[in-house]
Motif scaffolding. Structure first.
Motif, PDB file in Angstrom:
ATOM      1  N   ILE A 230       1.008  -0.994   0.104  1.00 25.75           N
ATOM      2  CA  ILE A 230      -0.085  -0.111   0.087  1.00 25.75           C
ATOM      3  C   ILE A 230       0.854   1.366  -0.048  1.00 25.75           C
ATOM      4  O   ILE A 230       0.521   2.274  -0.664  1.00 25.75           O
ATOM      5  CB  ILE A 230      -0.940  -0.004   1.368  1.00 25.75           C
ATOM      6  N   ARG A 231       1.932   1.428   0.769  1.00 26.43           N
ATOM      7  CA  ARG A 231       2.706   2.524   0.961  1.00 26.43           C
ATOM      8  C   ARG A 231       3.588   2.761  -0.309  1.00 26.43           C
ATOM      9  O   ARG A 231       3.900   3.811  -0.876  1.00 26.43           O
ATOM     10  CB  ARG A 231       3.700   2.139   2.068  1.00 26.43           C
ATOM     11  N   VAL A 232       3.940   1.682  -0.960  1.00 26.30           N
ATOM     12  CA  VAL A 232       4.781   1.817  -2.063  1.00 26.30           C
ATOM     13  C   VAL A 232       3.688   2.506  -3.224  1.00 26.30           C
ATOM     14  O   VAL A 232       4.162   3.128  -3.981  1.00 26.30           O
ATOM     15  CB  VAL A 232       5.375   0.352  -2.735  1.00 26.30           C
ATOM     16  N   ALA A 233       2.594   1.749  -3.350  1.00 24.89           N
ATOM     17  CA  ALA A 233       1.451   2.148  -4.442  1.00 24.89           C
ATOM     18  C   ALA A 233       1.234   3.481  -4.204  1.00 24.89           C
ATOM     19  O   ALA A 233       1.175   4.471  -5.263  1.00 24.89           O
ATOM     20  CB  ALA A 233       0.288   1.425  -4.234  1.00 24.89           C
ATOM     21  N   LYS A 234       0.848   4.093  -2.976  1.00 28.08           N
ATOM     22  CA  LYS A 234       0.749   5.492  -2.583  1.00 28.08           C
ATOM     23  C   LYS A 234       1.932   6.375  -3.057  1.00 28.08           C
ATOM     24  O   LYS A 234       1.713   7.502  -3.597  1.00 28.08           O
ATOM     25  CB  LYS A 234       0.383   5.673  -1.226  1.00 28.08           C
ATOM     26  N   SER A 235       3.088   5.926  -2.754  1.00 28.64           N
ATOM     27  CA  SER A 235       4.492   6.700  -2.849  1.00 28.64           C
ATOM     28  C   SER A 235       4.540   6.852  -4.478  1.00 28.64           C
ATOM     29  O   SER A 235       5.024   7.913  -5.029  1.00 28.64           O
ATOM     30  CB  SER A 235       5.586   6.162  -2.488  1.00 28.64           C
ATOM     31  N   LEU A 236       3.897   6.249  -5.324  1.00 25.01           N
ATOM     32  CA  LEU A 236       4.099   6.045  -6.805  1.00 25.01           C
ATOM     33  C   LEU A 236       2.932   7.085  -7.359  1.00 25.01           C
ATOM     34  O   LEU A 236       3.065   7.398  -8.666  1.00 25.01           O
ATOM     35  CB  LEU A 236       3.993   4.709  -7.457  1.00 25.01           C
ATOM     36  N   GLY A 237       1.821   7.346  -6.702  1.00 25.69           N
ATOM     37  CA  GLY A 237       0.871   8.217  -7.071  1.00 25.69           C
ATOM     38  C   GLY A 237      -0.533   7.460  -7.378  1.00 25.69           C
ATOM     39  O   GLY A 237      -1.230   8.075  -7.683  1.00 25.69           O
ATOM     40  N   MET A 238      -0.636   6.089  -6.903  1.00 22.20           N
ATOM     41  CA  MET A 238      -1.925   5.482  -7.031  1.00 22.20           C
ATOM     42  C   MET A 238      -2.809   5.899  -5.708  1.00 22.20           C
ATOM     43  O   MET A 238      -2.433   6.193  -4.875  1.00 22.20           O
ATOM     44  CB  MET A 238      -1.583   3.981  -6.936  1.00 22.20           C
ATOM     45  N   LYS A 239      -4.112   5.593  -5.912  1.00 21.71           N
ATOM     46  CA  LYS A 239      -5.150   5.634  -4.980  1.00 21.71           C
ATOM     47  C   LYS A 239      -4.891   4.335  -4.382  1.00 21.71           C
ATOM     48  O   LYS A 239      -4.781   3.202  -5.194  1.00 21.71           O
ATOM     49  CB  LYS A 239      -6.520   5.745  -5.445  1.00 21.71           C
ATOM     50  N   THR A 240      -5.543   4.141  -3.082  1.00 25.42           N
ATOM     51  CA  THR A 240      -5.165   2.930  -2.596  1.00 25.42           C
ATOM     52  C   THR A 240      -6.426   2.645  -1.544  1.00 25.42           C
ATOM     53  O   THR A 240      -7.091   3.292  -1.134  1.00 25.42           O
ATOM     54  CB  THR A 240      -4.089   3.104  -1.658  1.00 25.42           C
ATOM     55  N   ILE A 241      -6.593   1.143  -1.737  1.00 28.87           N
ATOM     56  CA  ILE A 241      -7.875   0.657  -0.723  1.00 28.87           C
ATOM     57  C   ILE A 241      -7.319  -0.436  -0.142  1.00 28.87           C
ATOM     58  O   ILE A 241      -6.648  -1.553  -0.583  1.00 28.87           O
ATOM     59  CB  ILE A 241      -8.911   0.025  -1.577  1.00 28.87           C
ATOM     60  N   LEU A 242      -7.373  -0.441   1.262  1.00 30.01           N
ATOM     61  CA  LEU A 242      -7.011  -1.360   2.133  1.00 30.01           C
ATOM     62  C   LEU A 242      -7.807  -2.351   2.598  1.00 30.01           C
ATOM     63  O   LEU A 242      -9.114  -2.206   2.878  1.00 30.01           O
ATOM     64  CB  LEU A 242      -6.210  -0.992   3.396  1.00 30.01           C
ATOM     65  N   VAL A 243      -7.793  -3.762   2.246  1.00 34.77           N
ATOM     66  CA  VAL A 243      -8.606  -4.808   2.634  1.00 34.77           C
ATOM     67  C   VAL A 243      -8.023  -5.344   4.073  1.00 34.77           C
ATOM     68  O   VAL A 243      -7.026  -6.037   4.014  1.00 34.77           O
ATOM     69  CB  VAL A 243      -8.635  -5.972   1.731  1.00 34.77           C
ATOM     70  N   VAL A 244      -8.832  -5.416   5.120  1.00 35.72           N
ATOM     71  CA  VAL A 244      -8.219  -5.720   6.488  1.00 35.72           C
ATOM     72  C   VAL A 244      -8.944  -7.212   6.843  1.00 35.72           C
ATOM     73  O   VAL A 244      -8.540  -7.627   7.897  1.00 35.72           O
ATOM     74  CB  VAL A 244      -8.876  -4.530   7.252  1.00 35.72           C
ATOM     75  N   GLY A 245      -9.887  -7.475   6.296  1.00 39.72           N
ATOM     76  CA  GLY A 245     -10.414  -8.842   6.666  1.00 39.72           C
ATOM     77  C   GLY A 245     -11.818  -8.612   7.395  1.00 39.72           C
ATOM     78  O   GLY A 245     -12.081  -7.785   7.925  1.00 39.72           O
ATOM     79  N   LYS A 246     -12.778  -9.671   7.245  1.00 41.43           N
ATOM     80  CA  LYS A 246     -13.895  -9.662   7.544  1.00 41.43           C
ATOM     81  C   LYS A 246     -14.085  -9.506   9.022  1.00 41.43           C
ATOM     82  O   LYS A 246     -13.301 -10.274   9.931  1.00 41.43           O
ATOM     83  CB  LYS A 246     -14.616 -10.951   7.434  1.00 41.43           C
TER      84      LYS A 246
END
Length: 300
Positions: A230-246
């Motif tokens: 997630i952190r790398v994707a965000k640093s590259l400029g992407m939007k992020t959605i975190l899946v934490v589990g049911k």
């Protein structure tokens, strides 16, 4: 003509034109103005972390492979090395590749030699085949109709890409078992075999995938359970959605389900989901809820 003024709300930059313009009326348009692609991790993202499948894969199945194919003397010794390198590289295939380069694999037993076409003890393709044949895929619980419905909606609006640190045959088998294979075209599905010597969370792995699908980061949403990724994707400029589990959002956590999820997270040391991290743009418990976020962002 009045000059537009810029306001920063969280990570979103919004241009406000005139004092009478409603923030709410333009936020949906500006939240994700050029998104064309949504990239999904596979493990613990497209199926739930609490199924027991990840703990099974990262313990008994990984160590069985290491004993059977790499001649570790015991599963206990194999688990120690596997966990050490997985913590660093977040991929069993990448971890074992580096472990061999570091001289950490046990010597070949007397009378055992490598096949004539092999120069390395560890072959990611062999792990791929082993997992595809030996893992208990019934733990995944089969297809989730709500998740399939979400993917049907997304497929009409967005390019869907898969990006996993697992090997390809294994990843394809997982997608088939959970009923999502149809949505991931071969050229838009990337396994660790496709990006080695990189793997997530290496920047090089992300850049290689982006180049192959022909998009730039600001056009993408990354859906992940891994904070490192997630952190790398965000640093590259992407939007992020975190899946934490049911049942694992802070307000929903149950003790019973927490235990099963924690068993899986224990095999991924240092990478427990953190919904308060500034790299996280949105949080869902399971993949079927991604459509709710996309609707809120005006993308469906």
């Amino acid at each position: 003509m009045q000059r537009p003024r810029v306001s920063h709300v969280g990570s979103l930059e919004m241009t406000l034109i005139g004092s009478n313009t409603s923030v709410d009326s333009i936020s949906a348009k500006l939240e994700c103005p050029k998104i064309s692609t949504i990239i999904f991790d596979i493990d613990d993202t497209l199926y739930d972390v609490g199924t027991g499948f990840t703990a099974h894969r990262n313990t008994d199945s990984a160590t069985s492979f290491m004993v059977d194919k790499l001649h570790f003397p015991s599963k206990e010794e194999a688990q120690i090395l596997r966990d050490e390198y997985f913590t660093k590289y977040h991929s069993t295939a990448k971890g074992l590749t580096v472990a061999e380069a570091d001289g950490k694999l046990p010597p070949l037993p007397d009378g055992v030699t490598l096949p004539a076409d092999r120069t390395s003890r560890f072959d990611p393709e062999e792990l791929d085949e082993y997992w595809a044949q030996h893992l208990d895929f019934s733990l995944l619980g089969g297809p989730d109709p709500k998740c399939i419905e979400t993917f049907e909606m997304m497929s009409r609006k967005l390019k869907i890409v898969g990006f996993s640190n697992g090997p390809r045959k294994y990843v394809t088998r997982v997608l088939k078992e959970i009923g999502l294979e149809y949505f991931f075209q071969s050229k838009q599905l990337f396994a660790v075999n496709d990006v080695l010597p990189h793997c997530k969370p290496d920047h090089g792995a992300f850049q290689l995938v982006l180049e192959k699908i022909g998009v730039v980061p600001r056009e993408c949403i990354m859906v992940e359970d891994s904070m490192k990724n997630i952190r790398v994707a965000k640093s590259l400029g992407m939007k992020t959605i975190l899946v934490v589990g049911k049942d694992r959002k802070r307000e929903n956590r149950s003790a019973e389900y927490q235990k099963s999820a924690d068993d899986a997270e224990a095999t991924k040391a240092g990478d427990i989901p953190d919904e308060t991290d500034p790299a996280v743009d949105a949080v869902v418990e399971v993949a079927s809820e991604v459509s709710l976020v996309l609707n809120r962002w005006g993308l469906l």
